[in-house]
Scaffold this active site. Structure first.
Site, PDB file in Angstrom:
ATOM      1  N   ARG A  40     -35.102 -43.932  29.929  1.00  0.00           N
ATOM      2  CA  ARG A  40     -33.872 -44.586  30.392  1.00  0.00           C
ATOM      3  C   ARG A  40     -34.168 -45.773  31.300  1.00  0.00           C
ATOM      4  NH1 ARG A  40     -30.138 -39.203  31.053  1.00  0.00           N
ATOM      5  NH2 ARG A  40     -29.368 -39.268  28.926  1.00  0.00           N
ATOM      6  N   LYS A 201     -21.480 -25.395  17.904  1.00  0.00           N
ATOM      7  CA  LYS A 201     -20.102 -24.909  17.993  1.00  0.00           C
ATOM      8  C   LYS A 201     -19.063 -25.824  17.376  1.00  0.00           C
ATOM      9  CE  LYS A 201     -20.362 -22.285  22.291  1.00  0.00           C
ATOM     10  NZ  LYS A 201     -20.023 -22.622  23.683  1.00  0.00           N
ATOM     11  N   GLY A 354     -27.139 -35.139  22.160  1.00  0.00           N
ATOM     12  CA  GLY A 354     -28.399 -34.898  22.863  1.00  0.00           C
ATOM     13  C   GLY A 354     -29.448 -34.255  21.985  1.00  0.00           C
ATOM     14  N   GLY A 377     -22.451 -36.926  25.583  1.00  0.00           N
ATOM     15  CA  GLY A 377     -21.010 -36.699  25.713  1.00  0.00           C
ATOM     16  C   GLY A 377     -20.200 -37.957  25.464  1.00  0.00           C
TER      17      GLY A 377
HETATM   18  P1  ADP Z   1     -25.979 -32.187  19.847  1.00  0.00           P
HETATM   19  O1  ADP Z   1     -26.567 -32.031  21.221  1.00  0.00           O
HETATM   20  O2  ADP Z   1     -26.844 -33.014  18.946  1.00  0.00           O
HETATM   21  O3  ADP Z   1     -24.559 -32.655  19.892  1.00  0.00           O
HETATM   22  P2  ADP Z   1     -25.259 -29.406  19.766  1.00  0.00           P
HETATM   23  O4  ADP Z   1     -25.524 -29.304  21.218  1.00  0.00           O
HETATM   24  O5  ADP Z   1     -23.868 -29.324  19.304  1.00  0.00           O
HETATM   25  O6  ADP Z   1     -25.958 -30.733  19.183  1.00  0.00           O
HETATM   26  O7  ADP Z   1     -26.022 -28.251  18.987  1.00  0.00           O
HETATM   27  C1  ADP Z   1     -27.420 -28.107  19.051  1.00  0.00           C
HETATM   28  C2  ADP Z   1     -27.797 -26.666  18.992  1.00  0.00           C
HETATM   29  O8  ADP Z   1     -27.246 -26.039  17.848  1.00  0.00           O
HETATM   30  C3  ADP Z   1     -29.282 -26.484  18.885  1.00  0.00           C
HETATM   31  O9  ADP Z   1     -29.755 -25.869  20.060  1.00  0.00           O
HETATM   32  C4  ADP Z   1     -29.473 -25.583  17.669  1.00  0.00           C
HETATM   33  O10 ADP Z   1     -30.420 -24.558  17.859  1.00  0.00           O
HETATM   34  C5  ADP Z   1     -28.089 -24.988  17.492  1.00  0.00           C
HETATM   35  N1  ADP Z   1     -27.872 -24.548  16.099  1.00  0.00           N
HETATM   36  C6  ADP Z   1     -27.936 -25.281  14.980  1.00  0.00           C
HETATM   37  N2  ADP Z   1     -27.755 -24.526  13.885  1.00  0.00           N
HETATM   38  C7  ADP Z   1     -27.582 -23.271  14.322  1.00  0.00           C
HETATM   39  C8  ADP Z   1     -27.360 -22.003  13.654  1.00  0.00           C
HETATM   40  N3  ADP Z   1     -27.287 -21.925  12.343  1.00  0.00           N
HETATM   41  N4  ADP Z   1     -27.212 -20.918  14.440  1.00  0.00           N
HETATM   42  C9  ADP Z   1     -27.309 -21.004  15.775  1.00  0.00           C
HETATM   43  N5  ADP Z   1     -27.508 -22.155  16.460  1.00  0.00           N
HETATM   44  C10 ADP Z   1     -27.651 -23.274  15.734  1.00  0.00           C
HETATM   45 MG    MG Z   2     -26.386 -30.468  22.736  1.00  0.00          MG
END
Ligand code: ADP
Ligand code: MG
Length: 397
Positions: A40, A201, A354, A377
Site C-alpha cells: 500500500r 456467504k 480481499g 469493502g
Molecule cells: P472476498 O474477500 O474475496 O470478498 P469472501 O470473504 O466473501 O471473499 O470469501 C472468502 C472465503 O470463502 C475464503 O476464506 C474461502 O475459504 C471461503 N469459501 C469459499 N468456498 C467455500 C466453500 N465451498 N465452503 C466454505 N467456505 C468457502
Molecule cells: Mg473476505
C-alpha cells in the site's frame, strides 16, 4: 453516483499545502510490529511523487487498524514514515500527534516539495465519528484536500469525507483509476458483462448480486454461497455451507435472472470433503450426488469448463470471491483455474474482494488482470451501486 471527479491534474498544486489522505493501513507482524507488506505504501507513491515534483507541500494522513480513538503504540504510523522516506529518497517528517501542536509546527516549516506525515488519525475519537470539529482541525492543514485512500471511501469519517466540507477536494491517482475502471464496468461496460461471485456467504454479497443482476449478461455463482442456491433448487447439499434464511432470496434471484433472460450459472460438479480440514478425504461428484455427511469445498472440472466457456467471449469480467476453500491446497484448483482463465482473457478484467485479490496475487496472475481493486469493502459497495461518502464529497468535473 457521478464518477467523473476532479483529480490532482485539474488543479495547480505549486506552493499549495495539500492535505493528502493515504491508505497506509499496512499489515504488521504481530510479534515484531514490523511492516509485513508495504504494497500500500508503494501504491501511494505515484500520487505523492506527482504532488512533490509539482511543488506542493504535502501533509499526509492515514489510519491504521482499529485503535478506537486512543493512542496504541503498535498502530503508530512512525514505521510507515520511515519506509516511505526510503522509497522517496528524502525525509518524511513525522508528527507524533494527530493534527496537534507538533503536526502544526512541522507543517509550518514545510517547504515546497516537502512532505510530512501525522500520526494515525484514528487515535483521535473524532475521526470515525466524523466529528465536524476534528474535520475542521484537520482541514486547517491544507489549502486543498486530496483523497487517495480508496480502501476507506465507503466510510464517512473525518479524514475521508468530513474535511471536504472545508476544502476543495480532488481525487489522487489511485482513486481516479478505481473510478474510471470500475465506474465504466458498472455503468458502461463492454459487453457481454460476466460477473463471477463466490466466497463464503450469500449475505455478504446479496447487495452486489441484486445490483449486478440488473447489469450483467451472465451471472456465475461459485464458492460457499452456491450451496444456498443449490438448496433452493431442491438439491441435497450434505453438510455444505448453507444460509437457511437466504434460501428464499436465492430462489428469487434465480427467478429474476430467468425473467431477464440473463445467463445464470451454478456449479454442476464439485470437490467434496468429509470434514472441514486441509487433510480431509476428497472426492469429485456431480451436484446431484452429494453424500449426506460430506461438504462441497471447491468446484469440479466440468464446472471450471462451464464457467471458463462463459468467460471466453466476455467484454468485461468482474470477479469477487473465491470458488472454493483455496486456503486448503487440495481445494484451491477451482479458484486457481478460474484465475488463470480470467488472466488469459482478452476482456477487461476486474478482481475485487480481499480474499479473491490475495488468491490472484498468491497464484501469480496479478499482472495479467486489468484492474485489481485496492479496497475490499469499498469495491463491493461500489459494485452494489451505493453512494460512497469518500467519493461523493469530491468535486465533480
Ligand atoms: P472476498 O474477500 O474475496 O470478498 P469472501 O470473504 O466473501 O471473499 O470469501 C472468502 C472465503 O470463502 C475464503 O476464506 C474461502 O475459504 C471461503 N469459501 C469459499 N468456498 C467455500 C466453500 N465451498 N465452503 C466454505 N467456505 C468457502
Ligand atoms: Mg473476505
Amino acid at each position: 453516483m457521478n464518477y467523473n471527479k476532479k483529480t490532482i491534474r485539474d488543479v495547480e498544486v505549486k506552493g499549495k499545502k495539500v492535505l493528502l489522505r493515504c491508505d497506509f493501513n499496512v499489515p504488521r507482524d504481530k510479534q515484531t510490529g514490523e511492516i509485513a507488506s508495504d504494497k500500500r505504501i508503494v501504491a501511494s507513491l505515484p500520487t505523492i511523487k506527482y504532488l512533490l515534483e509539482n511543488g506542493a507541500k504535502v501533509i499526509a494522513c492515514s489510519h491504521m487498524g482499529k485503535p478506537k480513538g486512543e493512542f496504541k503504540k503498535e498502530l503508530s504510523l512512525a514505521p510507515v514514515a520511515k519506509r516511505l522516506s526510503e522509497y522517496l529518497k528524502m525525509p518524511v517528517k513525522f508528527a507524533n500527534d494527530v493534527a496537534g501542536e507538533e503536526s502544526a509546527k512541522l507543517a509550518a516549516d514545510l517547504k515546497d516539495g516537502e512532505i510530512m506525515l501525522m500520526e494515525n488519525v484514528r487515535f483521535n475519537p473524532g475521526e470515525e465519528k466524523n466529528d465536524p470539529e476534528f474535520a475542521k482541525k484537520l482541514a486547517a492543514f491544507g489549502e486543498i484536500y486530496v483523497s487517495d485512500a480508496f480502501g476507506t471511501v465507503h466510510r464517512a469519517h473525518a479524514s475521508t469525507a468530513g474535511v471536504a466540507k472545508f476544502l476543495p477536494a480532488y481525487a489522487g491517482f489511485l482513486v481516479e483509476r478505481e473510478l474510471t475502471v470500475m465506474g465504466d464496468a458498472v455503468d458502461n461496460p463492454k459487453r457481454p458483462l460476466v460477473a463471477i461471485l463466490g466466497g463464503a456467504k450469500v449475505s455478504d454479497k446479496i447487495g452486489v448480486i441484486s445490483s449486478l443482476i440488473d447489469k450483467a449478461d451472465t451471472l456465475i455463482i461459485g464458492g460457499g454461497m452456491a450451496y444456498t442456491f443449490l438448496k433452493s433448487m431442491g438439491k441435497n447439499i450434505g453438510k455444505s455451507l448453507l444460509e437457511e434464511d437466504k434460501i428464499e432470496m436465492a430462489g428469487e434471484v434465480m427467478r429474476k435472472a430467468a425473467e431477464k433472460k440473463i445467463k445464470f450459472l451454478l456449479p454442476v460438479d464439485i470437490a467434496i470433503g468429509d470434514r472441514f480440514a486441509p487433510d480431509c478425504e476428497k472426492r469429485i461428484v456431480d451436484i446431484d450426488n452429494i453424500p449426506d455427511n460430506w461438504m462441497g469445498l471447491d468446484i469440479g472440472d466440468k464446472t471450471i469448463e462451464l464457467f471458463g466457456d462463459a468467460v471466453k467471449d466476455a467484454g468485461t469480467v468482474v470477479w469477487n470471491g473465491p470458488m472454493g476453500v483455496f486456503e486448503f491446497p487440495a481445494f484451491a484448483n477451482g479458484t486457481k483455474s478460474l484465475a488463470k482463465i480470467i488472466s488469459n482473457s482478452n476482456a477487461l478484467t476486474i478482481v475485487g474482494g480481499g480474499d479473491s485479490t490475495a488468491a490472484v496475487e498468491q497464484m501469480g496472475f496479478a499482472d495479467k488482470i486489468t484492474h485489481i481493486s485496492t479496497g475490499g469493502g469499498a469495491s463491493l459497495e461500489f459494485l452494489e451501486g451505493r453512494e460512497l461518502p469518500g467519493i461523493a464529497c469530491l468535486m465533480d468535473r
